[in-house]
Write a protein that holds these residues in place. Structure first.
Motif, PDB file in Angstrom:
ATOM      1  N   VAL A   1     -14.902   7.397  -6.704  1.00 52.53           N
ATOM      2  CA  VAL A   1     -13.748   7.533  -5.808  1.00 52.53           C
ATOM      3  C   VAL A   1     -12.704   6.471  -6.168  1.00 52.53           C
ATOM      4  N   ALA A   2     -11.433   6.886  -6.292  1.00 54.46           N
ATOM      5  CA  ALA A   2     -10.339   5.944  -6.565  1.00 54.46           C
ATOM      6  C   ALA A   2      -9.931   5.299  -5.248  1.00 54.46           C
ATOM      7  N   ALA A   3     -10.168   3.996  -5.107  1.00 52.82           N
ATOM      8  CA  ALA A   3      -9.956   3.314  -3.827  1.00 52.82           C
ATOM      9  C   ALA A   3      -9.199   2.007  -4.035  1.00 52.82           C
ATOM     10  N   GLU A   4      -8.428   1.613  -3.011  1.00 49.87           N
ATOM     11  CA  GLU A   4      -7.687   0.354  -3.051  1.00 49.87           C
ATOM     12  C   GLU A   4      -7.673  -0.244  -1.656  1.00 49.87           C
ATOM     13  N   ARG A   5      -7.366  -1.564  -1.583  1.00 51.21           N
ATOM     14  CA  ARG A   5      -7.280  -2.274  -0.309  1.00 51.21           C
ATOM     15  C   ARG A   5      -6.195  -3.331  -0.432  1.00 51.21           C
ATOM     16  N   ASP A   6      -5.900  -4.005   0.637  1.00 48.95           N
ATOM     17  CA  ASP A   6      -4.875  -5.054   0.652  1.00 48.95           C
ATOM     18  C   ASP A   6      -5.473  -6.399   0.237  1.00 48.95           C
ATOM     19  N   TYR A   7      -4.728  -7.131  -0.596  1.00 48.78           N
ATOM     20  CA  TYR A   7      -5.153  -8.474  -1.010  1.00 48.78           C
ATOM     21  C   TYR A   7      -4.087  -9.523  -0.690  1.00 48.78           C
ATOM     22  N   LEU A   8      -3.095  -9.143   0.134  1.00 49.82           N
ATOM     23  CA  LEU A   8      -1.984 -10.052   0.430  1.00 49.82           C
ATOM     24  C   LEU A   8      -1.958 -10.500   1.886  1.00 49.82           C
ATOM     25  N   GLY A   9      -3.007 -10.176   2.658  1.00 54.70           N
ATOM     26  CA  GLY A   9      -3.066 -10.602   4.052  1.00 54.70           C
ATOM     27  C   GLY A   9      -1.993  -9.973   4.919  1.00 54.70           C
ATOM     28  N   ARG A  10      -1.587  -8.739   4.604  1.00 61.82           N
ATOM     29  CA  ARG A  10      -0.498  -8.103   5.351  1.00 61.82           C
ATOM     30  C   ARG A  10      -0.986  -7.453   6.644  1.00 61.82           C
ATOM     31  N   LYS A  11      -0.025  -7.235   7.566  1.00 66.80           N
ATOM     32  CA  LYS A  11      -0.319  -6.542   8.823  1.00 66.80           C
ATOM     33  C   LYS A  11      -0.614  -5.073   8.544  1.00 66.80           C
ATOM     34  N   MET A  12      -1.162  -4.388   9.547  1.00 70.58           N
ATOM     35  CA  MET A  12      -1.576  -3.002   9.364  1.00 70.58           C
ATOM     36  C   MET A  12      -0.406  -2.104   8.951  1.00 70.58           C
ATOM     37  N   LYS A  13       0.771  -2.308   9.554  1.00 70.76           N
ATOM     38  CA  LYS A  13       1.924  -1.458   9.248  1.00 70.76           C
ATOM     39  C   LYS A  13       2.288  -1.564   7.763  1.00 70.76           C
ATOM     40  N   ALA A  14       2.291  -2.785   7.235  1.00 66.47           N
ATOM     41  CA  ALA A  14       2.624  -3.001   5.822  1.00 66.47           C
ATOM     42  C   ALA A  14       1.552  -2.389   4.919  1.00 66.47           C
ATOM     43  N   GLN A  15       0.286  -2.453   5.357  1.00 67.06           N
ATOM     44  CA  GLN A  15      -0.790  -1.859   4.571  1.00 67.06           C
ATOM     45  C   GLN A  15      -0.645  -0.333   4.519  1.00 67.06           C
ATOM     46  N   MET A  16      -0.233   0.273   5.632  1.00 72.88           N
ATOM     47  CA  MET A  16      -0.041   1.725   5.660  1.00 72.88           C
ATOM     48  C   MET A  16       1.103   2.146   4.740  1.00 72.88           C
ATOM     49  N   LYS A  17       2.147   1.316   4.668  1.00 78.00           N
ATOM     50  CA  LYS A  17       3.257   1.588   3.738  1.00 78.00           C
ATOM     51  C   LYS A  17       2.779   1.514   2.291  1.00 78.00           C
ATOM     52  N   SER A  18       1.902   0.540   2.032  1.00 77.64           N
ATOM     53  CA  SER A  18       1.341   0.411   0.691  1.00 77.64           C
ATOM     54  C   SER A  18       0.522   1.656   0.331  1.00 77.64           C
ATOM     55  N   ALA A  19      -0.274   2.147   1.267  1.00 75.57           N
ATOM     56  CA  ALA A  19      -1.063   3.359   1.039  1.00 75.57           C
ATOM     57  C   ALA A  19      -0.164   4.545   0.717  1.00 75.57           C
ATOM     58  N   ASP A  20       0.980   4.609   1.398  1.00 72.22           N
ATOM     59  CA  ASP A  20       1.935   5.697   1.187  1.00 72.22           C
ATOM     60  C   ASP A  20       2.555   5.598  -0.209  1.00 72.22           C
ATOM     61  N   ARG A  21       2.940   4.371  -0.616  1.00 71.40           N
ATOM     62  CA  ARG A  21       3.533   4.176  -1.951  1.00 71.40           C
ATOM     63  C   ARG A  21       2.550   4.557  -3.058  1.00 71.40           C
ATOM     64  N   LEU A  22       1.279   4.301  -2.816  1.00 75.32           N
ATOM     65  CA  LEU A  22       0.250   4.597  -3.816  1.00 75.32           C
ATOM     66  C   LEU A  22      -0.225   6.051  -3.748  1.00 75.32           C
ATOM     67  N   GLN A  23       0.391   6.835  -2.841  1.00 76.50           N
ATOM     68  CA  GLN A  23       0.100   8.267  -2.693  1.00 76.50           C
ATOM     69  C   GLN A  23      -1.390   8.513  -2.384  1.00 76.50           C
ATOM     70  N   ALA A  24      -1.950   7.661  -1.553  1.00 79.70           N
ATOM     71  CA  ALA A  24      -3.357   7.830  -1.160  1.00 79.70           C
ATOM     72  C   ALA A  24      -3.524   9.105  -0.347  1.00 79.70           C
TER      73      ALA A  24
ATOM     74  N   LEU B   1      -8.248   1.514   1.960  1.00 79.59           N
ATOM     75  CA  LEU B   1      -9.025   0.951   3.068  1.00 79.59           C
ATOM     76  C   LEU B   1      -8.246  -0.175   3.752  1.00 79.59           C
ATOM     77  N   VAL B   2      -8.145  -0.085   5.061  1.00 84.34           N
ATOM     78  CA  VAL B   2      -7.449  -1.098   5.872  1.00 84.34           C
ATOM     79  C   VAL B   2      -8.490  -1.839   6.713  1.00 84.34           C
ATOM     80  N   ALA B   3      -8.552  -3.156   6.551  1.00 81.26           N
ATOM     81  CA  ALA B   3      -9.514  -3.978   7.298  1.00 81.26           C
ATOM     82  C   ALA B   3      -8.771  -4.835   8.313  1.00 81.26           C
ATOM     83  N   LEU B   4      -9.252  -4.835   9.559  1.00 85.91           N
ATOM     84  CA  LEU B   4      -8.633  -5.624  10.617  1.00 85.91           C
ATOM     85  C   LEU B   4      -9.673  -6.607  11.158  1.00 85.91           C
ATOM     86  N   GLY B   5      -9.576  -7.850  10.704  1.00 88.10           N
ATOM     87  CA  GLY B   5     -10.538  -8.862  11.145  1.00 88.10           C
ATOM     88  C   GLY B   5     -11.455  -9.284  10.005  1.00 88.10           C
TER      89      GLY B   5
END
Length: 417
Positions: free
Chosen positions: A355-378, A332-336
């Motif tokens: 459901v196996a779910a994860e989100r960002d906890y490092l305050g990263r931009k959307m692009k970095a969050q999408m890379k994280s989703a890719d690394r986690l094979q979401a 899940l990517v949250a903007l705002g």
């Protein structure tokens, strides 16, 4: 000294994320197999009274003589970290009077064992075993079932070239007769044998045949199979007959005695091809006198122990890829700030529904969050911005195809379950 770095003890390992999922896969396979064979799990203490292992494993074994982690507790009692699983399971069987059950008692265990020995590939001072123990029947059909369970475990994991080696080590009376014949063969060569063999000749000559160093010197040694009485011979023939009926691959190895003193009748080891000297991947046998020896009623038993580190090593050597970490269902990517609060609610609901779910906890931009989703094979990313939140919607993107669609916020859980 305040900044001293600590390292894991020699002969132990840290099983890290990425590797631990392979362990879980193996453990789940063992549990599923035991469920199908109607074996129930038992969990015993990691340490027991030292005398239990001295009596149960045997004072002349390498384990008791050289390898046990023994310590005095605060009550000045001698305790030992368990070096193998059977003695503790037998103690639990006796203490908890499981012999009172009307049916055969079929148990399995998994967990760490401890032996002080020289660490090498696939061998650790803290290692893990999967084992089974059956109590209450001397039927040779259960011997074959136990061997079949171990054989199936290896085959279903994808291990290649697996076979069982089997032998009969008879009864104490049979072994006494065989001991005399074996000593007559060994005595003339005593001075040319290693110090361990010379010591074993005095106390437990059958263990001499177990020596890896002098193995080539025992050609022509008498076979214990020639010393079997009618009862032992009949039992062994029936075990072979059941294995033949099931199509289990096996070879007869008359030198197979195993490293523990409690075996009677059937003894067996599992072998796997292609790893050089380390080809034994597990083993066990029948222990008809052990329950009585540990203070219980005279109940027959049989079981095996399988080292899980050894399994990992051989699977890796053979190029068998176990199922690793399971991919995430959704990232899940949250903007705002308002979207952040909504995502906290959504992710809790999703996880509550399985459901196996994860989100960002490092305050990263959307692009970095999408890379994280890719690394986690979401499988999916769900993107929630202020505009989507206002409309009560969320963007759902397939990471495999790149296809993106909009779904209702209150329907996301249904989309992913």
């Amino acid at each position: 000294m305040a900044n001293e770095k600590f390292e894991k003890p020699t002969g132990t390992q840290d099983i890290l994320p990425g590797a631990v999922e392979k362990w879980q896969f193996i453990e789940e396979k063992a549990r599923d197999l035991c469920r199908r064979y109607n074996y129930r799990e038992i969990r015993t203490p990691i340490f027991e009274q030292t005398e239990l292992f001295e009596r149960g494993v045997g004072e002349t074994t390498d384990i008791v003589e050289k390898e046990m982690y023994t310590f005095k507790d605060k009550g000045d009692r001698s305790m030992t970290l368990r070096p193998e699983g059977t003695a503790g399971v037998v103690r639990a069987y006796v203490q908890n009077k499981l012999y009172g059950e009307p049916d055969v008692t079929k148990l399995y265990y998994m967990g760490p064992m401890f032996r002080y020995e020289r660490p090498q590939a696939g061998r650790y001072r803290q290692f893990h075993q999967f084992g089974v123990e059956v109590f209450g029947t001397a039927d040779p059909a259960i011997d074959a079932e136990v061997i079949a369970l171990g054989y199936s475990f290896y085959k279903e994991l994808g291990l290649n070239g697996v076979k069982a080696e089997i032998n009969s080590v008879g009864t104490p009376e049979v072994r006494a007769a065989y001991r005399s014949a074996l000593l007559a063969f060994l005595e003339p060569m005593k001075e040319n044998l290693c110090s361990d063999c010379q010591s074993r000749m005095e106390r437990n000559p059958l263990r001499v045949l177990d020596c890896k160093k002098d193995q080539g010197k025992f050609d022509g040694a008498p076979s214990i199979l020639d010393s079997l009485d009618e009862e032992c011979s009949t039992h062994f023939e029936k075990v072979k007959g059941y294995l033949d009926a099931m199509g289990i691959e096996y070879e007869i190895n008359p030198r197979l005695v195993r490293g523990l003193d409690y075996y009677t009748h059937t003894a067996f080891e599992f072998k796997a091809q292609g790893i050089g000297a380390i080809d034994t991947v597990g083993g066990g046998g029948r222990f008809n006198g052990l329950v009585d020896q540990i203070g219980g009623p005279d109940q027959p038993g049989i079981g095996f122990g399988i080292g899980l580190e050894r399994i990992q090593l051989i699977l890796e050597h053979q190029g068998v890829n176990l199922s690793a970490a399971k991919p995430l269902d959704v990232y899940l990517v949250a903007l705002g700030e308002a979207a952040e609060r909504e995502v906290a609610k959504l992710i809790y609901e999703l996880r509550s529904k399985g459901v196996a779910a994860e989100r960002d906890y490092l305050g990263r931009k959307m692009k970095a969050q999408m890379k994280s989703a890719d690394r986690l094979q979401a499988r999916y990313t769900a993107i929630l911005g202020e505009d989507e939140l206002a409309r009560g919607e969320i963007a759902l993107k397939s990471m495999e195809t790149g296809e993106q669609r909009t779904v209702r916020l209150d329907g996301l859980v249904q989309e992913l379950v």
